[in-house]
Design a protein around this motif. Sequence first.
Motif, PDB file in Angstrom:
ATOM      1  N   ALA A   1       0.221  -9.958 -13.788  1.00  0.00           N
ATOM      2  CA  ALA A   1       0.356  -9.380 -12.287  1.00  0.00           C
ATOM      3  C   ALA A   1       1.676  -9.753 -11.777  1.00  0.00           C
ATOM      4  CB  ALA A   1      -0.737 -10.368 -11.309  1.00  0.00           C
ATOM      5  N   ARG A   2       2.482 -10.572 -12.238  1.00  0.00           N
ATOM      6  CA  ARG A   2       3.866 -10.676 -11.812  1.00  0.00           C
ATOM      7  C   ARG A   2       4.666  -9.742 -12.546  1.00  0.00           C
ATOM      8  NH1 ARG A   2       5.022 -15.388 -14.954  1.00  0.00           N
ATOM      9  NH2 ARG A   2       3.422 -16.564 -14.259  1.00  0.00           N
ATOM     10  N   GLU A   3       4.233  -9.112 -13.682  1.00  0.00           N
ATOM     11  CA  GLU A   3       5.234  -8.003 -14.055  1.00  0.00           C
ATOM     12  C   GLU A   3       4.962  -6.628 -13.245  1.00  0.00           C
ATOM     13  OE1 GLU A   3       4.116  -7.325 -18.023  1.00  0.00           O
ATOM     14  OE2 GLU A   3       5.041  -9.109 -18.814  1.00  0.00           O
ATOM     15  N   ARG A   4       3.763  -6.464 -12.829  1.00  0.00           N
ATOM     16  CA  ARG A   4       3.215  -5.216 -12.354  1.00  0.00           C
ATOM     17  C   ARG A   4       3.367  -5.309 -10.738  1.00  0.00           C
ATOM     18  NH1 ARG A   4      -2.077  -6.015 -14.506  1.00  0.00           N
ATOM     19  NH2 ARG A   4      -3.164  -6.949 -12.705  1.00  0.00           N
ATOM     20  N   LEU A   5       3.638  -6.617 -10.063  1.00  0.00           N
ATOM     21  CA  LEU A   5       3.830  -6.782  -8.755  1.00  0.00           C
ATOM     22  C   LEU A   5       2.722  -6.694  -7.902  1.00  0.00           C
ATOM     23  CD1 LEU A   5       7.322  -5.111  -8.363  1.00  0.00           C
ATOM     24  CD2 LEU A   5       6.981  -7.152  -9.074  1.00  0.00           C
ATOM     25  N   THR A   6       1.496  -6.279  -8.587  1.00  0.00           N
ATOM     26  CA  THR A   6       0.443  -6.203  -7.424  1.00  0.00           C
ATOM     27  C   THR A   6      -0.640  -6.226  -8.297  1.00  0.00           C
ATOM     28  OG1 THR A   6      -1.048  -4.329  -6.398  1.00  0.00           O
ATOM     29  CG2 THR A   6       0.740  -3.772  -8.066  1.00  0.00           C
ATOM     30  N   PRO A   7      -2.032  -6.901  -7.695  1.00  0.00           N
ATOM     31  CA  PRO A   7      -3.159  -6.711  -8.647  1.00  0.00           C
ATOM     32  C   PRO A   7      -3.931  -5.664  -9.222  1.00  0.00           C
ATOM     33  CG  PRO A   7      -3.750  -7.415  -6.460  1.00  0.00           C
ATOM     34  CD  PRO A   7      -2.135  -7.198  -6.332  1.00  0.00           C
ATOM     35  N   ALA A   8      -3.512  -4.505  -8.468  1.00  0.00           N
ATOM     36  CA  ALA A   8      -4.178  -3.177  -9.053  1.00  0.00           C
ATOM     37  C   ALA A   8      -3.465  -2.571 -10.183  1.00  0.00           C
ATOM     38  CB  ALA A   8      -3.995  -2.139  -8.002  1.00  0.00           C
ATOM     39  N   HIS A   9      -4.236  -1.985 -11.113  1.00  0.00           N
ATOM     40  CA  HIS A   9      -3.399  -1.739 -12.112  1.00  0.00           C
ATOM     41  C   HIS A   9      -3.145  -0.047 -12.344  1.00  0.00           C
ATOM     42  CE1 HIS A   9      -6.114  -5.106 -13.328  1.00  0.00           C
ATOM     43  NE2 HIS A   9      -5.418  -5.159 -14.439  1.00  0.00           N
ATOM     44  N   ASP A  10      -3.621   0.611 -11.370  1.00  0.00           N
ATOM     45  CA  ASP A  10      -3.184   1.898 -11.490  1.00  0.00           C
ATOM     46  C   ASP A  10      -2.343   2.574 -10.166  1.00  0.00           C
ATOM     47  OD1 ASP A  10      -5.163   1.236  -9.628  1.00  0.00           O
ATOM     48  OD2 ASP A  10      -6.753   2.850 -10.156  1.00  0.00           O
ATOM     49  N   VAL A  11      -1.574   1.571  -9.957  1.00  0.00           N
ATOM     50  CA  VAL A  11      -0.605   2.374  -8.809  1.00  0.00           C
ATOM     51  C   VAL A  11       0.842   1.907  -9.429  1.00  0.00           C
ATOM     52  CG1 VAL A  11      -2.342   1.536  -6.814  1.00  0.00           C
ATOM     53  CG2 VAL A  11      -0.510  -0.165  -7.392  1.00  0.00           C
ATOM     54  N   GLY A  12       1.099   1.733 -10.334  1.00  0.00           N
ATOM     55  CA  GLY A  12       2.604   1.354 -10.929  1.00  0.00           C
ATOM     56  C   GLY A  12       3.305   0.134 -10.440  1.00  0.00           C
ATOM     57  N   ARG A  13       4.562   0.059 -10.221  1.00  0.00           N
ATOM     58  CA  ARG A  13       5.225  -1.035  -9.863  1.00  0.00           C
ATOM     59  C   ARG A  13       5.351  -0.935  -8.470  1.00  0.00           C
ATOM     60  NH1 ARG A  13       7.773  -5.088 -12.944  1.00  0.00           N
ATOM     61  NH2 ARG A  13       9.422  -5.267 -11.309  1.00  0.00           N
ATOM     62  N   TYR A  14       4.708  -1.782  -7.650  1.00  0.00           N
ATOM     63  CA  TYR A  14       4.667  -1.499  -6.226  1.00  0.00           C
ATOM     64  C   TYR A  14       4.383  -2.676  -5.591  1.00  0.00           C
ATOM     65  CZ  TYR A  14       3.156  -0.130  -1.717  1.00  0.00           C
ATOM     66  OH  TYR A  14       3.018   0.013  -0.309  1.00  0.00           O
ATOM     67  N   THR A  15       5.191  -3.380  -4.583  1.00  0.00           N
ATOM     68  CA  THR A  15       4.787  -4.509  -3.859  1.00  0.00           C
ATOM     69  C   THR A  15       4.127  -4.202  -2.648  1.00  0.00           C
ATOM     70  OG1 THR A  15       7.234  -4.896  -4.460  1.00  0.00           O
ATOM     71  CG2 THR A  15       5.951  -6.652  -3.695  1.00  0.00           C
ATOM     72  N   PRO A  16       2.790  -4.428  -2.317  1.00  0.00           N
ATOM     73  CA  PRO A  16       2.240  -3.930  -1.124  1.00  0.00           C
ATOM     74  C   PRO A  16       2.600  -4.782   0.000  1.00  0.00           C
ATOM     75  CG  PRO A  16       0.845  -4.888  -2.842  1.00  0.00           C
ATOM     76  CD  PRO A  16       1.903  -4.726  -3.507  1.00  0.00           C
ATOM     77  N   TYR A  17       2.762  -6.100  -0.266  1.00  0.00           N
ATOM     78  CA  TYR A  17       2.752  -7.192   0.668  1.00  0.00           C
ATOM     79  C   TYR A  17       4.327  -7.428   1.232  1.00  0.00           C
ATOM     80  CZ  TYR A  17      -2.247  -7.953   0.531  1.00  0.00           C
ATOM     81  OH  TYR A  17      -3.385  -7.980   0.587  1.00  0.00           O
ATOM     82  N   GLY A  18       5.298  -6.995   0.453  1.00  0.00           N
ATOM     83  CA  GLY A  18       6.552  -7.444   0.621  1.00  0.00           C
ATOM     84  C   GLY A  18       7.370  -6.714   1.647  1.00  0.00           C
ATOM     85  N   GLU A  19       8.631  -6.899   1.876  1.00  0.00           N
ATOM     86  CA  GLU A  19       9.255  -6.594   2.795  1.00  0.00           C
ATOM     87  C   GLU A  19       9.369  -4.933   2.844  1.00  0.00           C
ATOM     88  OE1 GLU A  19      12.072  -7.419   5.359  1.00  0.00           O
ATOM     89  OE2 GLU A  19      10.068  -8.427   5.864  1.00  0.00           O
TER      90      GLU A  19
ATOM     91  N   GLY B   1       7.192  -2.884   1.547  1.00  0.00           N
ATOM     92  CA  GLY B   1       6.033  -2.155   1.334  1.00  0.00           C
ATOM     93  C   GLY B   1       5.868  -0.813   1.763  1.00  0.00           C
ATOM     94  N   TRP B   2       6.768  -0.732   2.870  1.00  0.00           N
ATOM     95  CA  TRP B   2       6.894   0.534   3.206  1.00  0.00           C
ATOM     96  C   TRP B   2       7.111   2.015   2.278  1.00  0.00           C
ATOM     97  CZ3 TRP B   2      11.526   2.679   2.351  1.00  0.00           C
ATOM     98  CH2 TRP B   2      12.564   2.091   2.211  1.00  0.00           C
ATOM     99  N   ASN B   3       7.755   1.254   1.189  1.00  0.00           N
ATOM    100  CA  ASN B   3       8.163   2.273   0.072  1.00  0.00           C
ATOM    101  C   ASN B   3       7.125   2.668  -0.939  1.00  0.00           C
ATOM    102  OD1 ASN B   3      10.150   4.016  -1.520  1.00  0.00           O
ATOM    103  ND2 ASN B   3      10.589   2.078  -2.828  1.00  0.00           N
ATOM    104  N   ASP B   4       6.167   3.695  -0.113  1.00  0.00           N
ATOM    105  CA  ASP B   4       4.860   3.677  -0.998  1.00  0.00           C
ATOM    106  C   ASP B   4       4.697   5.043  -1.568  1.00  0.00           C
ATOM    107  OD1 ASP B   4       4.488   4.846   1.408  1.00  0.00           O
ATOM    108  OD2 ASP B   4       2.544   3.741   2.059  1.00  0.00           O
ATOM    109  N   GLU B   5       5.739   5.821  -1.392  1.00  0.00           N
ATOM    110  CA  GLU B   5       5.765   7.299  -1.792  1.00  0.00           C
ATOM    111  C   GLU B   5       6.547   7.118  -3.084  1.00  0.00           C
ATOM    112  OE1 GLU B   5       6.472   9.959   0.912  1.00  0.00           O
ATOM    113  OE2 GLU B   5       5.679   8.908   2.637  1.00  0.00           O
ATOM    114  N   VAL B   6       5.845   7.950  -4.170  1.00  0.00           N
ATOM    115  CA  VAL B   6       6.809   7.922  -5.438  1.00  0.00           C
ATOM    116  C   VAL B   6       7.682   9.216  -5.334  1.00  0.00           C
ATOM    117  CG1 VAL B   6       5.009   7.206  -6.844  1.00  0.00           C
ATOM    118  CG2 VAL B   6       4.678   9.551  -6.379  1.00  0.00           C
ATOM    119  N   LEU B   7       8.810   8.780  -6.234  1.00  0.00           N
ATOM    120  CA  LEU B   7       9.918   9.905  -5.911  1.00  0.00           C
ATOM    121  C   LEU B   7       9.706  11.196  -6.946  1.00  0.00           C
ATOM    122  CD1 LEU B   7      12.792   7.645  -6.564  1.00  0.00           C
ATOM    123  CD2 LEU B   7      12.003   8.395  -4.498  1.00  0.00           C
ATOM    124  N   VAL B   8      10.218  12.251  -6.899  1.00  0.00           N
ATOM    125  CA  VAL B   8      10.112  13.505  -7.504  1.00  0.00           C
ATOM    126  C   VAL B   8      10.199  13.125  -9.066  1.00  0.00           C
ATOM    127  CG1 VAL B   8      11.116  15.710  -7.946  1.00  0.00           C
ATOM    128  CG2 VAL B   8      10.925  14.696  -5.484  1.00  0.00           C
ATOM    129  N   GLY B   9       9.176  13.736  -9.785  1.00  0.00           N
ATOM    130  CA  GLY B   9       9.273  13.700 -11.134  1.00  0.00           C
ATOM    131  C   GLY B   9       8.652  12.245 -11.678  1.00  0.00           C
TER     132      GLY B   9
END
Lengths: 349, 356
Positions: free
Chosen positions: B138-156, B158-166
Amino acid sequence: MALREFCSRMGASLSQDARSLSLRPAWPAQQQCRRLATTAADPDIETEASLNSTGPDEELVKNYDPIARARSRRRQLPSSRYKFRSPRYYRGPLHPHQPPPPTDPSSREFVPGPFSLPRLEQTWESTIAPDLLTLNYQHAPPGMEIVAKARGLRPWVGDNPYFKNRVPRPPRGGMFLPARKPITFRNVPRLREITVHSMVGQAMEDSGYLHVAGMAVQAITNKRAQVHEAKESVQNWGVKKGRPVSVTVDLQGEDMYHFLAKVVEVVFPRIRDFKGIKGTSGDSYGNITFGLTPEEVAMFPEIEVNYDMYPAKMIPGAHVTIKTSAVTDRDARMLLRSMGVPFYGKLVD
Amino acid sequence: MNSGPRSARRLASQAGYWPVKETRCRSCHEPTFSILRHAYSAAAASTPTAAEPQAPPSPTSTTDPTAPVTQRPLPKEYAVRAGVVLSRAPLITRDLHDFEKAFFLYQRRLNERLAMPFTTNFYFKRGTPAHLDWKRKARERLTPAHDVGRYTPYGEEGWNDEVLVGAKESEPDAQVEALVREAEDTKLDGEGEGQEAKKKVVVERPQPRVTEADRQGNTRSLNRQLQRTLYLMVKNEEGEWKFPERRMFRAESLREAAEHILGEAAGIDMNTWFLGNHPIGHYERKYKESFYNAHRQSEELGEKTFYMKTRIMAGQANLQGNKLGLSDFQWLSKDEIEQTVPRWYWKAVRNMLPDR
């Protein structure tokens, strides 16, 4: 073509005039000139559909880093006080501060989802629905009309001459059984809702049972369970009025399909000497219920994965009601059979 | 299925619309029934008395002004044909559209932001190897979910929830790969990094969604195009690709005819299921020139073909010794049928085939 040019010139001259008068034309001339399908589109308006347009150029894509961009900002953006926040309470339709619709992520009622396209739903769309349509096809020759009669109506029987053509009596027990209309592509039976219900009588003495039931039902359905109080006191069961006794979960959409697929593909095959669901089950409105014992509830993969965390002998049984859009139990059973739910014994339609 | 009290014939006969015993369809029945009977009776009556040898009546002779006035016009009929739409249902889910993938990932990330924190203590006992393994991952992927990529939902951020092109996070293949890699990385035996005593866990990957037959372009295999419904198409004597079909004989019903046709065309090495007794579609075609049918003593204007729906459960088509003169078969999806069959045939059959 000439007409279009005329229109655009008219529009241009009108807007020029309007600009000079610092007024806007009430009816833009462009609007009155409808484009026909045979005439070419105005290049100024429909240059290219947004779906066909090329994305941003590569340089921009490569160097785009939203986090770095935010950090390098010298002056911070206005704080949240200046952003739109959904009001905590709804103060009526005339209040200036209106909440956004629940589908808006900024709404307080927003629930994210769906997260996937369930396999069972896809199977229904691609295979089950066309097959049910074919199987249930009812041919009416041209000019004939199939009259759907309400079910269970009782004719007047007796010597009274006035019984003839009298409107039949309704079914016994004050039920209204809606007519079964012929199945067409508009009303192929499909799943509407699944309700998982677990009543725990021991919750009267020990509320721990209810907590475990809530966690177990939440685990197998992927949705928060709702607690219900007893409506009446029942001496034999030790149920007292007003005390919480049961938990339910209503599943729709994605969760519903995932749950039924899990039951059919994981739980049913593991049950020892499983015969199926009783053929007499059903409320004659197209909703079918079956029960799961505590041992069967424990077979759900979500409970099995941390079975030790549930207190021994506190895992509840559950009733599962599958509500379909079919009007009769026969059609509902046909739908469920096609989804892999077996039935046994006498079938009551 | 519907031959009981709800059948169309029963309904019609109750309304006094149709004689119960009549076995012909309504359109054949109404205009030509009396004419047909008269033609037969006239022929039977004239045969013993006629001195001159009887010439076969022809449609041209019926319109011929020099023909004898007593001769009745021939009944005009369509040839009734039956066909079989034998299909294999899709075996796997369809590929998602790019928009769907992006939408689902976005919704999952939104859910990560809005959901209550994961209750680790409910799923893992504190201090157990499974708990330590979970915490590390969980520390590696930053979130309990397995299928959202590396993403910090609760952090500062968290607004950056859109993936980049490609980005690959929204691709199901990438998500499966991440899951498998994580599962193979399990260290339940020894938690220390120095210990290399841990067993190598091999996790089975999901079967590929594209099969060998797809890659080779083998259209005779049933193991192709797993996401689509496949239909059995056969090549007839004229070299046209069509569904298996032939003219019906009088004694058989549509369902029986379809069962016979399937046996005659593709052999008996298949487990099939015929859906109901009603056709799923039909087409009418007028011949350029009508001709005289000596067997039925009628003038044939064209043909009407009715298709019965069938599902294949097991087995494979086998054209060896078929009675319909077929030379080849293919299992094709709807899109491929459009490319293969004649244009007029595609227009006739396309609406009875589901999209997927």
